[in-house]
Design a protein around this motif. Sequence first.
Motif, PDB file in Angstrom:
ATOM      1  N   ALA A  96      59.835  53.442  32.055  1.00 44.83           N
ATOM      2  CA  ALA A  96      60.959  53.418  31.121  1.00 44.83           C
ATOM      3  C   ALA A  96      62.262  53.029  31.798  1.00 44.83           C
ATOM      4  N   VAL A  97      62.417  53.381  33.072  1.00 41.80           N
ATOM      5  CA  VAL A  97      63.681  53.084  33.765  1.00 41.80           C
ATOM      6  C   VAL A  97      63.619  51.809  34.592  1.00 41.80           C
ATOM      7  N   ALA A  98      62.415  51.257  34.793  1.00 41.97           N
ATOM      8  CA  ALA A  98      62.276  50.060  35.618  1.00 41.97           C
ATOM      9  C   ALA A  98      62.847  48.846  34.895  1.00 41.97           C
ATOM     10  N   ALA A  99      63.526  47.982  35.656  1.00 44.93           N
ATOM     11  CA  ALA A  99      64.067  46.751  35.088  1.00 44.93           C
ATOM     12  C   ALA A  99      62.912  45.820  34.731  1.00 44.93           C
ATOM     13  N   PRO A 100      62.996  45.115  33.629  1.00 51.34           N
ATOM     14  CA  PRO A 100      61.912  44.190  33.259  1.00 51.34           C
ATOM     15  C   PRO A 100      61.777  43.069  34.276  1.00 51.34           C
ATOM     16  N   ARG A 101      60.565  42.691  34.539  1.00 45.12           N
ATOM     17  CA  ARG A 101      60.312  41.608  35.484  1.00 45.12           C
ATOM     18  C   ARG A 101      60.306  40.284  34.755  1.00 45.12           C
ATOM     19  N   GLU A 102      61.017  39.329  35.296  1.00 46.72           N
ATOM     20  CA  GLU A 102      61.043  38.020  34.670  1.00 46.72           C
ATOM     21  C   GLU A 102      59.706  37.306  34.848  1.00 46.72           C
ATOM     22  N   GLN A 103      59.093  37.512  36.018  1.00 43.23           N
ATOM     23  CA  GLN A 103      57.806  36.866  36.273  1.00 43.23           C
ATOM     24  C   GLN A 103      57.047  37.668  37.308  1.00 43.23           C
ATOM     25  N   ALA A 104      55.785  37.919  37.035  1.00 41.36           N
ATOM     26  CA  ALA A 104      54.983  38.688  37.978  1.00 41.36           C
ATOM     27  C   ALA A 104      54.784  37.903  39.264  1.00 41.36           C
ATOM     28  N   GLY A 105      54.858  38.575  40.394  1.00 45.04           N
ATOM     29  CA  GLY A 105      54.661  37.926  41.683  1.00 45.04           C
ATOM     30  C   GLY A 105      53.356  38.342  42.317  1.00 45.04           C
ATOM     31  N   PHE A 106      53.369  38.453  43.633  1.00 50.25           N
ATOM     32  CA  PHE A 106      52.169  38.860  44.336  1.00 50.25           C
ATOM     33  C   PHE A 106      52.572  39.591  45.601  1.00 50.25           C
ATOM     34  N   PHE A 107      51.631  40.332  46.169  1.00 53.23           N
ATOM     35  CA  PHE A 107      51.877  40.959  47.460  1.00 53.23           C
ATOM     36  C   PHE A 107      50.629  40.825  48.316  1.00 53.23           C
ATOM     37  N   SER A 108      50.824  40.968  49.635  1.00 55.25           N
ATOM     38  CA  SER A 108      49.759  40.704  50.592  1.00 55.25           C
ATOM     39  C   SER A 108      49.196  41.989  51.179  1.00 55.25           C
ATOM     40  N   LEU A 109      47.918  41.936  51.549  1.00 53.08           N
ATOM     41  CA  LEU A 109      47.233  42.994  52.285  1.00 53.08           C
ATOM     42  C   LEU A 109      46.734  42.379  53.585  1.00 53.08           C
ATOM     43  N   ARG A 110      46.846  43.119  54.688  1.00 48.08           N
ATOM     44  CA  ARG A 110      46.587  42.492  55.977  1.00 48.08           C
ATOM     45  C   ARG A 110      45.541  43.217  56.835  1.00 48.08           C
ATOM     46  N   ASP A 111      44.775  44.130  56.238  1.00 41.61           N
ATOM     47  CA  ASP A 111      43.682  44.741  56.988  1.00 41.61           C
ATOM     48  C   ASP A 111      42.569  45.113  56.022  1.00 41.61           C
ATOM     49  N   ARG A 112      41.378  45.267  56.563  1.00 40.49           N
ATOM     50  CA  ARG A 112      40.184  45.477  55.736  1.00 40.49           C
ATOM     51  C   ARG A 112      40.281  46.774  54.918  1.00 40.49           C
ATOM     52  N   GLU A 113      40.777  47.838  55.532  1.00 37.63           N
ATOM     53  CA  GLU A 113      40.862  49.113  54.818  1.00 37.63           C
ATOM     54  C   GLU A 113      41.767  48.999  53.598  1.00 37.63           C
ATOM     55  N   SER A 114      42.895  48.293  53.736  1.00 38.81           N
ATOM     56  CA  SER A 114      43.802  48.120  52.601  1.00 38.81           C
ATOM     57  C   SER A 114      43.149  47.313  51.497  1.00 38.81           C
ATOM     58  N   VAL A 115      42.392  46.286  51.868  1.00 35.41           N
ATOM     59  CA  VAL A 115      41.704  45.474  50.872  1.00 35.41           C
ATOM     60  C   VAL A 115      40.679  46.317  50.120  1.00 35.41           C
ATOM     61  N   ILE A 116      39.895  47.100  50.861  1.00 36.44           N
ATOM     62  CA  ILE A 116      38.881  47.947  50.243  1.00 36.44           C
ATOM     63  C   ILE A 116      39.524  48.955  49.291  1.00 36.44           C
ATOM     64  N   ASP A 117      40.593  49.615  49.747  1.00 37.23           N
ATOM     65  CA  ASP A 117      41.262  50.615  48.911  1.00 37.23           C
ATOM     66  C   ASP A 117      41.821  49.996  47.638  1.00 37.23           C
ATOM     67  N   ARG A 118      42.476  48.832  47.775  1.00 37.74           N
ATOM     68  CA  ARG A 118      43.089  48.214  46.598  1.00 37.74           C
ATOM     69  C   ARG A 118      42.034  47.699  45.632  1.00 37.74           C
ATOM     70  N   ALA A 119      40.981  47.080  46.154  1.00 37.01           N
ATOM     71  CA  ALA A 119      39.922  46.573  45.285  1.00 37.01           C
ATOM     72  C   ALA A 119      39.249  47.714  44.529  1.00 37.01           C
ATOM     73  N   ALA A 120      38.943  48.794  45.232  1.00 36.43           N
ATOM     74  CA  ALA A 120      38.306  49.942  44.583  1.00 36.43           C
ATOM     75  C   ALA A 120      39.221  50.544  43.521  1.00 36.43           C
ATOM     76  N   SER A 121      40.521  50.594  43.799  1.00 37.57           N
ATOM     77  CA  SER A 121      41.473  51.134  42.822  1.00 37.57           C
ATOM     78  C   SER A 121      41.548  50.259  41.582  1.00 37.57           C
ATOM     79  N   LEU A 122      41.573  48.946  41.777  1.00 35.81           N
ATOM     80  CA  LEU A 122      41.613  48.047  40.626  1.00 35.81           C
ATOM     81  C   LEU A 122      40.387  48.226  39.743  1.00 35.81           C
ATOM     82  N   VAL A 123      39.226  48.345  40.352  1.00 37.44           N
ATOM     83  CA  VAL A 123      38.002  48.546  39.572  1.00 37.44           C
ATOM     84  C   VAL A 123      38.072  49.869  38.809  1.00 37.44           C
TER      85      VAL A 123
END
Length: 286
Positions: A96-123
Amino acid sequence: MIERLAELGFSSQEARVYLALLQHPSATGYEVAKIAGLQRANVYQVLSGLTDRGVVDRVSDGTPGRFVAHPPAAVLGRIKRQTAERADSLIADLAAVAAPREQAGFFSLRDRESVIDRAASLVAEARTRVAVCAWADDLEWLAPGLRAAAQSGRQVVINVFGETEIDGADVYRHEAPSRTVGGQLLMLAVDFDTALVASLDEPVGAVVTEHPALVGLVEKVIRDEAYLAAIYQRFGDQLEAEFGTHLFRLRTRLLPPDRAEELFSIVGFGADDTVSEILSQEEEQG
């Protein structure tokens, strides 16, 4: 277990007292202090706090008082529910307090554990659909979340390089990783609005995005892989008769020279002179 309880909000002393009472029900404060290795004065203060929070109960009115621990399922289940409620409330308040985003961007992951954690969370967070393209080895750690998604009625589409079984999922099987050109890649798209693309060869790297154009591209690649697997399964003999083993003559027209050479090493004598021609052209251009 002390550290794991601390992660859920217990102090070190509270965790020790709770574990002591689980192992020795109806213990006195003096006995708990000896078992937990704490000073008696501190233990009575901790027991009072845990009693107020509904983690332990005093079961005798006499002196000395005796205490029992509530079952772990009850204690941790309450913490789980309270944490989920607070997180849901905070998500709504922050949105509710966050400013609206004009366009969605992206962010990077740089190690295997972070990739595994993020992928599992998305699923786990998927509402309606999960689509993935991965090696069978990577589906071993993604499988629990994919099975849970399929069992809950969400659509699960899997392109697998190798062999896997995920009940309730639409599985499209491709060649084994040993016959794959391009390295160990993972592509994941969730609910048509978020995508993850990762290279799991060293150095590991990934990009997570909500950009509609990029999400749409990942979705298309995953769908095209599924189409290809289904077509190849039905018409593999005809396709290889036309384009060579492993579709060699078709694929080498589009692969960069180093990948074409890699494909040649996989196909071997089933290829023709196409790779030599491509490599010769590269040398001439060099």
